[in-house]
Write an enzyme that holds these catalytic residues in place. Structure first.
Site, PDB file in Angstrom:
ATOM      1  CE  LYS A  20       7.388  -0.483  -4.562  1.00  0.00           C
ATOM      2  NZ  LYS A  20       6.878  -0.954  -3.257  1.00  0.00           N
ATOM      3  NE  ARG A  96       1.672   3.380  -4.307  1.00  0.00           N
ATOM      4  CZ  ARG A  96       2.998   3.481  -4.209  1.00  0.00           C
ATOM      5  NH1 ARG A  96       3.708   3.866  -5.247  1.00  0.00           N
ATOM      6  NH2 ARG A  96       3.578   3.178  -3.076  1.00  0.00           N
ATOM      7  NE  ARG A 135      11.442   2.417   3.958  1.00  0.00           N
ATOM      8  CZ  ARG A 135      10.642   2.198   2.922  1.00  0.00           C
ATOM      9  NH1 ARG A 135      11.053   1.484   1.893  1.00  0.00           N
ATOM     10  NH2 ARG A 135       9.417   2.666   2.936  1.00  0.00           N
ATOM     11  NE  ARG A 168       8.867   6.628   2.780  1.00  0.00           N
ATOM     12  CZ  ARG A 168       8.473   5.786   1.827  1.00  0.00           C
ATOM     13  NH1 ARG A 168       9.374   5.229   1.032  1.00  0.00           N
ATOM     14  NH2 ARG A 168       7.199   5.498   1.667  1.00  0.00           N
ATOM     15  NE  ARG A 179       3.639   3.378   3.139  1.00  0.00           N
ATOM     16  CZ  ARG A 179       4.880   3.251   3.615  1.00  0.00           C
ATOM     17  NH1 ARG A 179       5.131   3.468   4.897  1.00  0.00           N
ATOM     18  NH2 ARG A 179       5.858   2.921   2.809  1.00  0.00           N
TER      19      ARG A 179
HETATM   20  P1  ATP Z   1       8.445   1.592  -0.641  1.00  0.00           P
HETATM   21  O1  ATP Z   1       9.163   2.898  -0.622  1.00  0.00           O
HETATM   22  O2  ATP Z   1       8.893   0.652   0.404  1.00  0.00           O
HETATM   23  O3  ATP Z   1       8.474   0.973  -2.002  1.00  0.00           O
HETATM   24  P2  ATP Z   1       5.749   2.575  -0.792  1.00  0.00           P
HETATM   25  O4  ATP Z   1       5.422   1.886  -2.061  1.00  0.00           O
HETATM   26  O5  ATP Z   1       4.661   2.640   0.213  1.00  0.00           O
HETATM   27  O6  ATP Z   1       6.971   1.870  -0.145  1.00  0.00           O
HETATM   28  P3  ATP Z   1       6.586   4.992  -2.158  1.00  0.00           P
HETATM   29  O7  ATP Z   1       6.576   4.298  -3.473  1.00  0.00           O
HETATM   30  O8  ATP Z   1       7.801   5.691  -1.741  1.00  0.00           O
HETATM   31  O9  ATP Z   1       6.236   4.059  -0.946  1.00  0.00           O
HETATM   32  O10 ATP Z   1       5.324   6.001  -2.175  1.00  0.00           O
HETATM   33  C1  ATP Z   1       4.995   6.757  -1.051  1.00  0.00           C
HETATM   34  C2  ATP Z   1       3.606   7.362  -1.212  1.00  0.00           C
HETATM   35  O11 ATP Z   1       3.563   8.201  -2.390  1.00  0.00           O
HETATM   36  C3  ATP Z   1       2.489   6.358  -1.440  1.00  0.00           C
HETATM   37  O12 ATP Z   1       2.013   5.807  -0.222  1.00  0.00           O
HETATM   38  C4  ATP Z   1       1.447   7.238  -2.156  1.00  0.00           C
HETATM   39  O13 ATP Z   1       0.758   8.054  -1.260  1.00  0.00           O
HETATM   40  C5  ATP Z   1       2.290   8.141  -3.026  1.00  0.00           C
HETATM   41  N1  ATP Z   1       2.473   7.598  -4.394  1.00  0.00           N
HETATM   42  C6  ATP Z   1       3.636   7.130  -4.927  1.00  0.00           C
HETATM   43  N2  ATP Z   1       3.437   6.678  -6.181  1.00  0.00           N
HETATM   44  C7  ATP Z   1       2.117   6.855  -6.444  1.00  0.00           C
HETATM   45  C8  ATP Z   1       1.280   6.562  -7.557  1.00  0.00           C
HETATM   46  N3  ATP Z   1       1.761   5.990  -8.672  1.00  0.00           N
HETATM   47  N4  ATP Z   1      -0.034   6.874  -7.476  1.00  0.00           N
HETATM   48  C9  ATP Z   1      -0.527   7.438  -6.390  1.00  0.00           C
HETATM   49  N5  ATP Z   1       0.182   7.738  -5.302  1.00  0.00           N
HETATM   50  C10 ATP Z   1       1.497   7.444  -5.309  1.00  0.00           C
HETATM   51 MG    MG Z   2      10.291   2.795  -2.635  1.00  0.00          MG
END
Ligand code: ATP
Ligand code: MG
Length: 222
Positions: A20, A96, A135, A168, A179
């Site tokens: 993403k 999410r 990463r 991270r 996750r």
């Molecule tokens: P990537 O960065 O590879 O896309 P990811 O989806 O696990 O991986 P991030 O989107 O960076 O990581 O989010 C990191 C953390 O932030 C999540 O694991 C969650 O705890 C929190 N988070 C991010 N967005 C939301 C959301 N919309 N609702 C609830 N928690 C969130």
């Molecule tokens: Mg991301």
């Protein structure tokens, strides 16, 4: 003048490491839209050590989710106050959960700017371990690298700014397992939600970034 056709309002869906954060900047550039990455926003709160950041770090490191209320308000204020979002937006990491998806629809309906597309980056869990544990990220821009698959020119250094890269705190095998459980239980149901409204497209995200990019353009009719 810009026609409505070259603006974009979309969400990117996919497990951690699906790509993403790699593809969203391409979309931002191509459509002059804003890229709202909720994970990056939360990590900037962690760096600033705000009350939210301190709470959020514990939850993120355990692979859990921040409350829907906090996340919905975060997106709501960006969509109303960030002038870049007037030309469209790419949501990365939001929604999410089903309640987040419902609240987003309500919010956009009030503004008469419904979502146009939900693109799912599909990839098997087994492939994500290597992607995530290797990463490296440049915190202030969100740019990411990989120790083996996409190394920076200089070790642990961002190519563009020369600033240090970090790993991270949630990018380890243990946190990733959690996750992924969270993703399958709480986030994957939004795929069916968008399939019902007819705006979903799925893409094979195990391919190279440039192939994934062509697939994204194709499903956006470009
Ligand atoms: P990537 O960065 O590879 O896309 P990811 O989806 O696990 O991986 P991030 O989107 O960076 O990581 O989010 C990191 C953390 O932030 C999540 O694991 C969650 O705890 C929190 N988070 C991010 N967005 C939301 C959301 N919309 N609702 C609830 N928690 C969130
Ligand atoms: Mg991301």
């Amino acid at each position: 003048a810009k026609t409505d056709d070259d603006s974009i309002r979309m969400v990117l869906i996919g497990p951690p490491g699906a790509g993403k954060g790699t593809q969203a900047p391409n979309l931002k550039e191509k459509f002059c839209a804003c890229h709202l990455a909720t994970g990056d926003m939360l990590r900037s709160q962690v760096t600033k050590q705000t009350a939210l950041g301190i709470e959020a770090k514990k939850i993120m490191d355990q692979g859990g989710l921040i409350s829907d209320e906090i996340m919905v308000n975060m997106i709501k204020s960006e969509l109303s106050d960030n002038p870049d979002c007037k030309k469209g937006f790419i949501l990365d990491g939001f929604p999410r959960t089903i309640p987040q998806a419902e609240k987003l629809d309500e919010m956009l309906k009030e503004k008469s700017i419904p979502l146009q597309k939900a693109v799912e980056l599909k990839i098997d869990d087994e492939l994500l371990v290597a992607r995530i544990t290797g990463r490296l990220v440049h915190p202030s821009s969100g740019r990411s690298y990989h120790k083996l698959f996409n190394p920076p020119k200089k070790e642990m250094t961002d190519d563009l700014t020369g600033e240090p890269l970090v790993q991270r705190s949630d990018d380890n095998a243990d946190a990733l397992k959690k996750r992924l459980v969270t993703y399958h239980n709480q986030t994957e149901p939004i795929v069916a939600y968008y399939q019902k409204t007819g705006i979903w497209s799925g893409i094979d995200a195990s391919q190279s970034p440039s192939n994934v990019w062509s697939q994204i353009l194709k499903c956006l009719g470009q």
